[in-house]
Design a protein around this motif. Sequence first.
Motif, PDB file in Angstrom:
ATOM      1  N   ILE A  39      14.460  -1.024   8.588  1.00 28.76           N
ATOM      2  CA  ILE A  39      14.655  -2.014   7.518  1.00 28.76           C
ATOM      3  C   ILE A  39      14.070  -3.372   7.927  1.00 28.76           C
ATOM      4  CG2 ILE A  39      16.749  -0.977   6.505  1.00 28.76           C
ATOM      5  CD1 ILE A  39      18.319  -3.061   8.242  1.00 28.76           C
ATOM      6  N   ASN A  40      14.045  -4.285   6.970  1.00 26.25           N
ATOM      7  CA  ASN A  40      13.595  -5.649   7.260  1.00 26.25           C
ATOM      8  C   ASN A  40      14.679  -6.367   8.070  1.00 26.25           C
ATOM      9  OD1 ASN A  40      12.960  -8.563   6.797  1.00 26.25           O
ATOM     10  ND2 ASN A  40      11.401  -7.700   5.477  1.00 26.25           N
ATOM     11  N   PRO A  41      14.310  -7.189   9.047  1.00 23.16           N
ATOM     12  CA  PRO A  41      15.336  -7.877   9.840  1.00 23.16           C
ATOM     13  C   PRO A  41      16.109  -8.934   9.049  1.00 23.16           C
ATOM     14  CG  PRO A  41      13.135  -8.179  10.793  1.00 23.16           C
ATOM     15  CD  PRO A  41      12.948  -7.436   9.526  1.00 23.16           C
ATOM     16  N   ALA A  83      10.110  -5.588  12.877  1.00 17.99           N
ATOM     17  CA  ALA A  83       9.126  -6.616  12.553  1.00 17.99           C
ATOM     18  C   ALA A  83       8.002  -5.956  11.760  1.00 17.99           C
ATOM     19  CB  ALA A  83       8.582  -7.235  13.825  1.00 17.99           C
ATOM     20  N   ASN A  84       7.365  -6.785  10.985  1.00 20.67           N
ATOM     21  CA  ASN A  84       6.283  -6.306  10.154  1.00 20.67           C
ATOM     22  C   ASN A  84       5.248  -5.465  10.904  1.00 20.67           C
ATOM     23  OD1 ASN A  84       4.536  -6.386   7.894  1.00 20.67           O
ATOM     24  ND2 ASN A  84       5.617  -8.252   7.352  1.00 20.67           N
ATOM     25  N   ALA A  85       4.837  -6.000  12.041  1.00 23.60           N
ATOM     26  CA  ALA A  85       3.765  -5.368  12.812  1.00 23.60           C
ATOM     27  C   ALA A  85       4.171  -4.004  13.363  1.00 23.60           C
ATOM     28  CB  ALA A  85       3.367  -6.298  13.954  1.00 23.60           C
ATOM     29  N   SER A 100      12.511   2.057   5.046  1.00 18.87           N
ATOM     30  CA  SER A 100      12.930   1.528   3.751  1.00 18.87           C
ATOM     31  C   SER A 100      12.877   0.006   3.864  1.00 18.87           C
ATOM     32  CB  SER A 100      14.345   2.028   3.422  1.00 18.87           C
ATOM     33  OG  SER A 100      14.805   1.490   2.206  1.00 18.87           O
ATOM     34  N   ARG A 101      11.646  -0.521   3.742  1.00 20.25           N
ATOM     35  CA  ARG A 101      11.446  -1.917   4.140  1.00 20.25           C
ATOM     36  C   ARG A 101      10.312  -2.562   3.366  1.00 20.25           C
ATOM     37  NH1 ARG A 101       8.667  -5.506   6.567  1.00 20.25           N
ATOM     38  NH2 ARG A 101       9.399  -6.768   8.308  1.00 20.25           N
ATOM     39  N   ASN A 102      10.551  -2.999   2.173  1.00 19.58           N
ATOM     40  CA  ASN A 102       9.561  -3.670   1.312  1.00 19.58           C
ATOM     41  C   ASN A 102       8.108  -3.413   1.746  1.00 19.58           C
ATOM     42  OD1 ASN A 102      10.562  -5.571   3.443  1.00 19.58           O
ATOM     43  ND2 ASN A 102       9.084  -6.987   2.562  1.00 19.58           N
ATOM     44  N   THR A 103       7.749  -2.148   1.752  1.00 21.43           N
ATOM     45  CA  THR A 103       6.415  -1.750   2.204  1.00 21.43           C
ATOM     46  C   THR A 103       5.591  -1.202   1.045  1.00 21.43           C
ATOM     47  OG1 THR A 103       7.252  -1.309   4.410  1.00 21.43           O
ATOM     48  CG2 THR A 103       5.179  -0.243   3.830  1.00 21.43           C
ATOM     49  N   THR A 104       4.400  -1.767   0.894  1.00 24.87           N
ATOM     50  CA  THR A 104       3.534  -1.379  -0.218  1.00 24.87           C
ATOM     51  C   THR A 104       2.845  -0.050   0.061  1.00 24.87           C
ATOM     52  OG1 THR A 104       3.136  -3.708  -0.682  1.00 24.87           O
ATOM     53  CG2 THR A 104       1.589  -2.133  -1.653  1.00 24.87           C
ATOM     54  N   TRP A 105       2.892   0.806  -0.919  1.00 23.13           N
ATOM     55  CA  TRP A 105       2.199   2.100  -0.892  1.00 23.13           C
ATOM     56  C   TRP A 105       0.711   1.828  -1.115  1.00 23.13           C
ATOM     57  CZ3 TRP A 105       4.388   6.623  -4.285  1.00 23.13           C
ATOM     58  CH2 TRP A 105       3.544   7.735  -4.211  1.00 23.13           C
ATOM     59  N   ALA A 108      -4.883   3.472   2.332  1.00 28.42           N
ATOM     60  CA  ALA A 108      -5.179   3.489   3.772  1.00 28.42           C
ATOM     61  C   ALA A 108      -3.938   3.796   4.609  1.00 28.42           C
ATOM     62  CB  ALA A 108      -5.781   2.154   4.200  1.00 28.42           C
ATOM     63  N   ARG A 109      -2.791   3.291   4.191  1.00 35.67           N
ATOM     64  CA  ARG A 109      -1.583   3.562   4.976  1.00 35.67           C
ATOM     65  C   ARG A 109      -1.264   5.058   4.969  1.00 35.67           C
ATOM     66  NH1 ARG A 109       1.927  -1.876   3.289  1.00 35.67           N
ATOM     67  NH2 ARG A 109       0.792  -3.244   4.710  1.00 35.67           N
ATOM     68  N   GLU A 110      -1.615   5.752   3.886  1.00 35.05           N
ATOM     69  CA  GLU A 110      -1.372   7.206   3.864  1.00 35.05           C
ATOM     70  C   GLU A 110      -2.475   7.973   4.575  1.00 35.05           C
ATOM     71  OE1 GLU A 110      -0.366   8.714  -0.077  1.00 35.05           O
ATOM     72  OE2 GLU A 110       1.726   8.377   0.476  1.00 35.05           O
ATOM     73  N   VAL A 149       0.621 -17.904   4.677  1.00 33.87           N
ATOM     74  CA  VAL A 149       0.674 -16.453   4.474  1.00 33.87           C
ATOM     75  C   VAL A 149       0.964 -15.745   5.800  1.00 33.87           C
ATOM     76  CG1 VAL A 149      -1.842 -16.155   4.771  1.00 33.87           C
ATOM     77  CG2 VAL A 149      -0.571 -14.509   3.400  1.00 33.87           C
ATOM     78  N   GLN A 150       1.580 -14.592   5.683  1.00 31.95           N
ATOM     79  CA  GLN A 150       1.893 -13.808   6.881  1.00 31.95           C
ATOM     80  C   GLN A 150       0.784 -12.787   7.131  1.00 31.95           C
ATOM     81  OE1 GLN A 150       5.624 -11.753   6.599  1.00 31.95           O
ATOM     82  NE2 GLN A 150       5.476 -10.964   8.671  1.00 31.95           N
ATOM     83  N   THR A 151       0.404 -12.625   8.405  1.00 31.29           N
ATOM     84  CA  THR A 151      -0.630 -11.640   8.751  1.00 31.29           C
ATOM     85  C   THR A 151      -0.041 -10.224   8.797  1.00 31.29           C
ATOM     86  OG1 THR A 151      -0.168 -12.186  11.040  1.00 31.29           O
ATOM     87  CG2 THR A 151      -2.132 -13.163  10.086  1.00 31.29           C
ATOM     88  N   THR A 195       3.584 -14.284  -1.080  1.00 36.78           N
ATOM     89  CA  THR A 195       3.958 -12.928  -0.650  1.00 36.78           C
ATOM     90  C   THR A 195       4.397 -12.169  -1.905  1.00 36.78           C
ATOM     91  OG1 THR A 195       5.213 -11.618   0.955  1.00 36.78           O
ATOM     92  CG2 THR A 195       6.402 -13.432  -0.063  1.00 36.78           C
ATOM     93  N   ASP A 196       5.005 -10.992  -1.728  1.00 40.68           N
ATOM     94  CA  ASP A 196       5.543 -10.234  -2.865  1.00 40.68           C
ATOM     95  C   ASP A 196       6.547 -11.124  -3.611  1.00 40.68           C
ATOM     96  OD1 ASP A 196       4.188  -8.168  -1.636  1.00 40.68           O
ATOM     97  OD2 ASP A 196       5.997  -7.183  -0.886  1.00 40.68           O
ATOM     98  N   VAL A 197       6.557 -11.048  -4.933  1.00 38.93           N
ATOM     99  CA  VAL A 197       7.474 -11.904  -5.704  1.00 38.93           C
ATOM    100  C   VAL A 197       8.933 -11.652  -5.315  1.00 38.93           C
ATOM    101  CG1 VAL A 197       8.333 -12.427  -8.019  1.00 38.93           C
ATOM    102  CG2 VAL A 197       5.882 -12.272  -7.617  1.00 38.93           C
TER     103      VAL A 197
HETATM  104  N1  LIG Z   1       4.611  -5.475   0.674  1.00 37.82           N
HETATM  105  C1  LIG Z   1       3.655  -6.063   1.570  1.00 37.82           C
HETATM  106  C2  LIG Z   1       4.219  -7.296   2.263  1.00 37.82           C
HETATM  107  C3  LIG Z   1       5.455  -6.972   3.016  1.00 37.82           C
HETATM  108  C4  LIG Z   1       5.918  -8.116   3.887  1.00 37.82           C
HETATM  109  O1  LIG Z   1       5.545  -8.184   5.023  1.00 37.82           O
HETATM  110  N2  LIG Z   1       6.732  -9.000   3.379  1.00 37.82           N
HETATM  111  C5  LIG Z   1       7.265 -10.100   4.125  1.00 37.82           C
HETATM  112  C6  LIG Z   1       8.083 -10.803   3.088  1.00 37.82           C
HETATM  113  S1  LIG Z   1       8.355 -12.408   3.441  1.00 37.82           S
HETATM  114  C7  LIG Z   1       8.168  -9.610   5.253  1.00 37.82           C
HETATM  115  O2  LIG Z   1       8.859  -8.642   5.081  1.00 37.82           O
HETATM  116  N3  LIG Z   1       8.218 -10.288   6.400  1.00 37.82           N
HETATM  117  C8  LIG Z   1       9.211 -10.032   7.419  1.00 37.82           C
HETATM  118  C9  LIG Z   1       8.725 -10.151   8.828  1.00 37.82           C
HETATM  119  O3  LIG Z   1       8.087 -11.151   9.182  1.00 37.82           O
HETATM  120  O4  LIG Z   1       8.976  -9.245   9.638  1.00 37.82           O
HETATM  121  C10 LIG Z   1       3.229  -5.049   2.619  1.00 37.82           C
HETATM  122  O5  LIG Z   1       3.775  -3.950   2.654  1.00 37.82           O
HETATM  123  O6  LIG Z   1       2.329  -5.371   3.407  1.00 37.82           O
END
Ligand SMILES: N[C@@H](CCC(=O)N[C@@H](CS)C(=O)NCC(=O)O)C(=O)O
Length: 338
Positions: A39-41, A83-85, A100-105, A108-110, A149-151, A195-197
């Motif tokens: 999940i997202n932190p 973390a995102n990375a 289960s973490r706000n991840t876009t389908w 390339a990811r598939e 923006v986040q990388t 970022t995502d709305v």
């Molecule tokens: N949905 C996009 C963006 C997901 C994304 O990274 N969103 C930010 C929202 S602020 C996030 O979750 N950041 C958390 C982090 O820094 O670990 C993706 O899958 O690449």
Amino acid sequence: MKKAIGTIGLAVFLAAMAQPMGAQTLEVVRDRGKLICGINPDLPGFAARDPEGSWQGFDVDFCRAVAAAVFGDISRVEFKPLANADRLTALKNGDIDLLSRNTTWTMARETELGISFAAVTYYDGQGFLVRASLKAESALELGGKSICVQTGTTTEANLADYFRSNKLSYQVETFPTAQEAVAAYDDGRCDAFTTDVSALFAQRLKLANPDEHVILPDIISKEPLSPAVRQGDDRSFKIVQWTHFVMLNAEELGVSSKTIERAMVSDNAEIRRLVGVGGNAGTDLGLSSDWAARVIGLVGNYDEVFERNVGIGSKLGIPRGINQLWTHGGIQYAPPIQ
Ligand SMILES: N[C@@H](CCC(=O)N[C@@H](CS)C(=O)NCC(=O)O)C(=O)O
């Protein structure tokens, strides 16, 4: 004797290697007695700890729904904040069973990463957060401005595409984490944060003065957010996919955590199939026939999960929008349980 054991060991090892990675996830999860869910932190409304230290949110509830499907017990989840990375490799390497973490389908990811997205639980898109004092009404007014923006996200590339195709110049400030990007925006280092709305609604709550910031109406990309499993793991894929479909079908049929008892004795054929009365809906998935009733009873239907975590009456206040059911003008649509 030693040699024989060595040969058997090698044969077992080779047989295991021949299995598609993660083919046995359901069995592993059952033997372990819990699901490990990535999940997202810290994304309020989607995944964040409440004051008692318990995880809450839309993505968290989806993990719990899968635990309800498999164990009939929502406490059988270990949440792994990622973390995102790290999120995609954690799934690929088997550190988690479900992401289960706000991840876009994306394609390339598939195709490149060996993971499969199961179902779009939240149709999202990329937007911009700005100071109300900027008095901007559209993202097209952001020419020449600086954007945080986040990388490592789909966000960075969309941003470049949008400004290029609209022939606008901009200065980009990139950060490895959302926390740093949001803090830089709040400190005034950028005119906008993108970022995502859904995440803009969540991150706005963390700003020093949330009321002084607005989300512009423009949506510049498609971000279908979906839980993911490892490829070659058909059974887990189906369980995750149908967990979402069950929650949607429950909403469509008016079955909720509050009405589940009544649904179990309903004489409506569709409701009976949904809750597994007189059928074998779950047994082909390796689950009990009442698995869907457990998901609905213990976690809720899609509407309940959406509204309590991120909906208009929650702290985030997100309108259902395109995440309405298809019967209400939205695009959330589940195949029938038949
Ligand atoms: N949905 C996009 C963006 C997901 C994304 O990274 N969103 C930010 C929202 S602020 C996030 O979750 N950041 C958390 C982090 O820094 O670990 C993706 O899958 O690449």
